[in-house]
Design a protein around this motif. Sequence first.
Motif, PDB file in Angstrom:
ATOM      1  N   ILE A 187       0.865  -1.160   0.000  1.00 19.96           N
ATOM      2  CA  ILE A 187       0.000   0.000   0.000  1.00 19.96           C
ATOM      3  C   ILE A 187       0.909   1.218   0.000  1.00 19.96           C
ATOM      4  CG2 ILE A 187      -0.174   0.139   2.511  1.00 19.96           C
ATOM      5  CD1 ILE A 187      -3.091   1.032   2.116  1.00 19.96           C
ATOM      6  N   SER A 188       0.409   2.289  -0.492  1.00 15.95           N
ATOM      7  CA  SER A 188       1.184   3.518  -0.491  1.00 15.95           C
ATOM      8  C   SER A 188       1.154   4.154   0.866  1.00 15.95           C
ATOM      9  CB  SER A 188       0.640   4.489  -1.537  1.00 15.95           C
ATOM     10  OG  SER A 188      -0.707   4.825  -1.206  1.00 15.95           O
ATOM     11  N   GLY A 189       2.211   5.016   1.108  1.00 13.49           N
ATOM     12  CA  GLY A 189       2.264   5.681   2.374  1.00 13.49           C
ATOM     13  C   GLY A 189       3.582   6.402   2.531  1.00 13.49           C
ATOM     14  N   THR A 190       3.886   6.754   3.850  1.00 13.07           N
ATOM     15  CA  THR A 190       5.114   7.487   4.103  1.00 13.07           C
ATOM     16  C   THR A 190       6.036   6.606   4.917  1.00 13.07           C
ATOM     17  OG1 THR A 190       3.965   9.593   4.049  1.00 13.07           O
ATOM     18  CG2 THR A 190       6.119   9.542   5.123  1.00 13.07           C
ATOM     19  N   HIS A 191       7.292   6.435   4.357  1.00 14.02           N
ATOM     20  CA  HIS A 191       8.295   5.601   5.042  1.00 14.02           C
ATOM     21  C   HIS A 191       9.360   6.509   5.644  1.00 14.02           C
ATOM     22  CE1 HIS A 191       6.953   1.764   3.099  1.00 14.02           C
ATOM     23  NE2 HIS A 191       6.581   2.603   2.112  1.00 14.02           N
ATOM     24  N   ARG A 192       9.760   6.161   6.909  1.00 13.58           N
ATOM     25  CA  ARG A 192      10.874   6.847   7.536  1.00 13.58           C
ATOM     26  C   ARG A 192      11.787   5.793   8.132  1.00 13.58           C
ATOM     27  NH1 ARG A 192       6.716  10.638   8.523  1.00 13.58           N
ATOM     28  NH2 ARG A 192       7.294  12.753   7.853  1.00 13.58           N
ATOM     29  N   GLY A 193      13.096   6.089   7.949  1.00 15.16           N
ATOM     30  CA  GLY A 193      14.032   5.127   8.495  1.00 15.16           C
ATOM     31  C   GLY A 193      15.474   5.605   8.210  1.00 15.16           C
ATOM     32  N   THR A 194      16.421   4.634   8.314  1.00 13.77           N
ATOM     33  CA  THR A 194      17.830   4.976   8.111  1.00 13.77           C
ATOM     34  C   THR A 194      18.468   4.006   7.115  1.00 13.77           C
ATOM     35  OG1 THR A 194      18.556   3.632   9.960  1.00 13.77           O
ATOM     36  CG2 THR A 194      18.050   5.961  10.426  1.00 13.77           C
TER      37      THR A 194
ATOM     38  N   LEU B  19      28.529   8.556   1.415  1.00 16.30           N
ATOM     39  CA  LEU B  19      29.788   7.956   1.792  1.00 16.30           C
ATOM     40  C   LEU B  19      29.591   6.656   2.561  1.00 16.30           C
ATOM     41  CD1 LEU B  19      31.651  11.187   2.944  1.00 16.30           C
ATOM     42  CD2 LEU B  19      31.730  10.068   0.707  1.00 16.30           C
ATOM     43  N   ALA B  20      30.529   5.799   2.346  1.00 17.76           N
ATOM     44  CA  ALA B  20      30.513   4.530   3.095  1.00 17.76           C
ATOM     45  C   ALA B  20      30.682   4.800   4.595  1.00 17.76           C
ATOM     46  CB  ALA B  20      31.618   3.620   2.582  1.00 17.76           C
ATOM     47  N   ASN B  21      30.070   3.908   5.376  1.00 23.66           N
ATOM     48  CA  ASN B  21      30.169   3.984   6.842  1.00 23.66           C
ATOM     49  C   ASN B  21      29.521   5.249   7.392  1.00 23.66           C
ATOM     50  OD1 ASN B  21      31.659   1.525   6.938  1.00 23.66           O
ATOM     51  ND2 ASN B  21      33.508   2.702   6.344  1.00 23.66           N
ATOM     52  N   HIS B  22      28.618   5.739   6.626  1.00 23.89           N
ATOM     53  CA  HIS B  22      27.821   6.863   7.097  1.00 23.89           C
ATOM     54  C   HIS B  22      26.365   6.439   7.096  1.00 23.89           C
ATOM     55  CE1 HIS B  22      31.472   9.140   6.472  1.00 23.89           C
ATOM     56  NE2 HIS B  22      30.893  10.269   6.945  1.00 23.89           N
ATOM     57  N   THR B  23      25.618   7.076   8.027  1.00 26.65           N
ATOM     58  CA  THR B  23      24.183   6.774   8.162  1.00 26.65           C
ATOM     59  C   THR B  23      23.400   7.974   7.666  1.00 26.65           C
ATOM     60  OG1 THR B  23      24.533   5.304  10.051  1.00 26.65           O
ATOM     61  CG2 THR B  23      22.305   6.171   9.728  1.00 26.65           C
ATOM     62  N   TYR B  24      22.354   7.647   6.874  1.00 30.92           N
ATOM     63  CA  TYR B  24      21.535   8.701   6.310  1.00 30.92           C
ATOM     64  C   TYR B  24      20.077   8.398   6.608  1.00 30.92           C
ATOM     65  CZ  TYR B  24      25.777   9.936   3.796  1.00 30.92           C
ATOM     66  OH  TYR B  24      27.044  10.294   3.492  1.00 30.92           O
ATOM     67  N   ASN B  25      19.354   9.430   6.989  1.00 38.21           N
ATOM     68  CA  ASN B  25      17.919   9.303   7.232  1.00 38.21           C
ATOM     69  C   ASN B  25      17.188   9.418   5.918  1.00 38.21           C
ATOM     70  OD1 ASN B  25      18.122   9.267  10.192  1.00 38.21           O
ATOM     71  ND2 ASN B  25      18.647  11.477  10.008  1.00 38.21           N
ATOM     72  N   TYR B  26      16.036   8.748   5.834  1.00 34.79           N
ATOM     73  CA  TYR B  26      15.277   8.875   4.610  1.00 34.79           C
ATOM     74  C   TYR B  26      13.829   9.117   4.938  1.00 34.79           C
ATOM     75  CZ  TYR B  26      13.749   3.983   5.194  1.00 34.79           C
ATOM     76  OH  TYR B  26      13.206   2.817   5.693  1.00 34.79           O
ATOM     77  N   THR B  27      13.147   9.811   4.099  1.00 31.56           N
ATOM     78  CA  THR B  27      11.693   9.956   4.108  1.00 31.56           C
ATOM     79  C   THR B  27      11.251   9.715   2.696  1.00 31.56           C
ATOM     80  OG1 THR B  27      11.719  11.567   5.912  1.00 31.56           O
ATOM     81  CG2 THR B  27       9.733  11.484   4.511  1.00 31.56           C
ATOM     82  N   ILE B  28      10.355   8.703   2.494  1.00 31.92           N
ATOM     83  CA  ILE B  28       9.914   8.347   1.152  1.00 31.92           C
ATOM     84  C   ILE B  28       8.415   8.256   1.165  1.00 31.92           C
ATOM     85  CG2 ILE B  28       9.981   6.603  -0.693  1.00 31.92           C
ATOM     86  CD1 ILE B  28      12.709   5.752   0.397  1.00 31.92           C
TER      87      ILE B  28
END
Length: 793
Positions: free
Chosen positions: A673-680, A739-748
């Motif tokens: 289903i469509s929606g909003t995803h948040r994570g890393t 960059l490798a070994n870096h964490t990025y937040n996402y909102t999709i």
Amino acid sequence: METKAIFATVIYLSLFLFFISVQVGTAGAMPAVISVEPSYQKVPQGETFTINISIDPGTNEISAAQYELYFNTSVLNATSQTKGEFLSQDGVTTTVLLNSINNTVGKISYGEFRTGVDYGVTNPGTLASITFIVTADSGISHLNFSDVLLSDPFAHEITTTIENGTMEVGIPLPRIISHSISNTTISPNGDGFLDYTVIDVAFSKPVAATISIEDANHNFVTELYSNDSVEDPESIVWNGKYTNGTVVPDGLYYTNVTMDDGVNPLVYDNTMTIIVDATPPSHSNETPASFIGEIAPLISVDVTDVSDIEENSIKMYVEGFHVLSKKTRIDHGYRVHYQTEQPYSNGEIITVRIIAKDKVGNVLDFTWNFSVDGEPPKHSNESPTGVINNPMPLISVNVTDEHGVDPSSIKLYVKEYLVVSEIEEITNGYRVSYQTEFPFHDQDSITVRIIANDTANNTLDFAWDFTLDLEPPIISILSPTNKTYATDSIDLNYTVSEPVAWVGYSLDGKENITIRGNTTLINLSEGLHALWLYATDAANNTGYSSVCFAIDTIPPQVIDWSPTESIVPVKTIIMVTFNEEMNKTSVEEAFSIIPNADGSFSWEGNTMKFILGYLAYNTEYTVSIKSNAKDSAGNCLDGNGNGIVEGSPSDDFSWQFTTAGLFDTGKGTYPSISGTHRGTINLNQTIIVNKMYTYPCKGTGGHSEYVELYNETFYINATWNGYQGDYHNITFPQQFTLLANHTYNYTIITGSYPQIIHASSKEVTGGTITCDKFIDANGREYNDWIPAIRLSP
């Protein structure tokens, strides 16, 4: 009277029949002369006088003669006409057909011919004599011929010159009735032989007389005698001298006698001549004179003298030997000649001596030399010769001979045609030249011929040739060619279309250097060169050819290359820039990439591009260009840039780059289903991102409508463009690196039915993705729904 008339008629008829048959005389003979002698007389009244009818045959033979002579009856009467000895001078019988005197009309007729012979007389003589008596006390009577006819033995009429006479009544002129000269030729040279002459004269009556000597031109020389009244002077002596005692020149002299009777005009008589000869005979026309071409010549000389030559005194000696010469009579002497019996040798000198006496004892003793010249004239300095390039040359040749050249004998022929040549006198001969008037053609072969005689009549006949070459030689330069050479020594090789007399080259505008054939150009400087090659043929035609080439002995180097970043997109172009123009093929063959990757080459100037497809993600590539890569001159690559060609591996050029990694969750599953995803997202490799792909459920339009990625130092977002094009991808405003070994937040934020990974966290390609929260379109909240996505360049 009647009988006499009939007899006269018969006589005249016979004479007429004889002369009517006479034909016209032969042309070209010397005319005969009929004359009254003396041509003039002066006789007083009552006295008689006689005239002679004289004939000189000239070159004719005379067999018959007739004439009529008219006179003045008021002054004269003819008393008799008697036959002369002319036609019978050789004892031949003659017949007188006509002999008549008519004092009424003043006409005397006469006709006579030879009989019994078929030849005539050739010596002068008297045909008839006529006696007259003077009847008047004054007056003049002309004695004129008419109807004169002379013929030869064949009855041909002879051309005749008539000389009439005159008689005048009066006291006779004084005249010389006798004269003598003891020596008609004298030699007043003091030798006691014929040194003088004695002159004796007697006059017809007493006169005042002078006797003098005149030269051949009747100029006064000296007076010998003078007397106011004398009839028989004493003997007079002349010693051949002027009045001053000087001997006169050799020659003919006249005794001029003047007579004056005091009544008639002064009478002159200069018919007596004396020859003065005090010098030896003369020689002339010596032949051969100096040089002869004959080896057995006719030797001759003319010997003359005013007093003539004693024939028996003539002697000719050749080389000291008395020869049996022949003598031919000429005026005042002889031509003495001797035909050589044995041939002389070429160059031999011959001595001839002639001895002769004249009539008064003067001796000629003369010697001359001649030599035998059997060699023709020489030729030299013929021009032009060989091969020439002038279509209108001056043609010339020298003709010489030590004994001289006869200019009238010189003839110059060009191509067998006699030309009007110029001759210029030079030592011992002539320079003969002719300026060509019309141009010759290319490759014409011209023959010139010279003919000339020397003074000995030897003939030069010589020919030479020359050829026209009006075109220059064609030169083909085989090496070097229009290219760049990697050496400072280059072979100069060429061909020429014809034999040449000279070849030379000029390099970069410098002075010409002569070469004998193919050669090598050495120590050539770096850079561009211009070579001019010249060739001159035998006709002096010069052809040329040129070529430009370059020298490059410095090895090429790499001055730029890419990519040079630490992380390179999988879609990239490899570029290598060199410091000079390269041999593209050699560079492409020397190029390698490891791991192997497909691509295509292109060039921009000195830059080579290798356009790749997609490289493998997160892979290290090594790019190499081996040292056998060459520039356009053939110099191998100086890969390490030290300026020295060391070869492989020292001069191999290489570098490495690594491709960016890939973050890809892979496919998900249902439910969706469509929606909003948040994570890393925690990356284990560096990736380059330009777009994000959302995996759709099969048969749906699953996609992402919005995405943002961020951490403490980074932020980016992107918005979906709707259902157009590749709507499963959402493209970021610019490419970026995570960059490798870096964490990025996402909102999709998704739309429709994207695929879902039903887990709270998952190890995927490129790192780990976790779900912090998912709120679907219905507002329900989950912590184990992860969007199935792929981040890619």
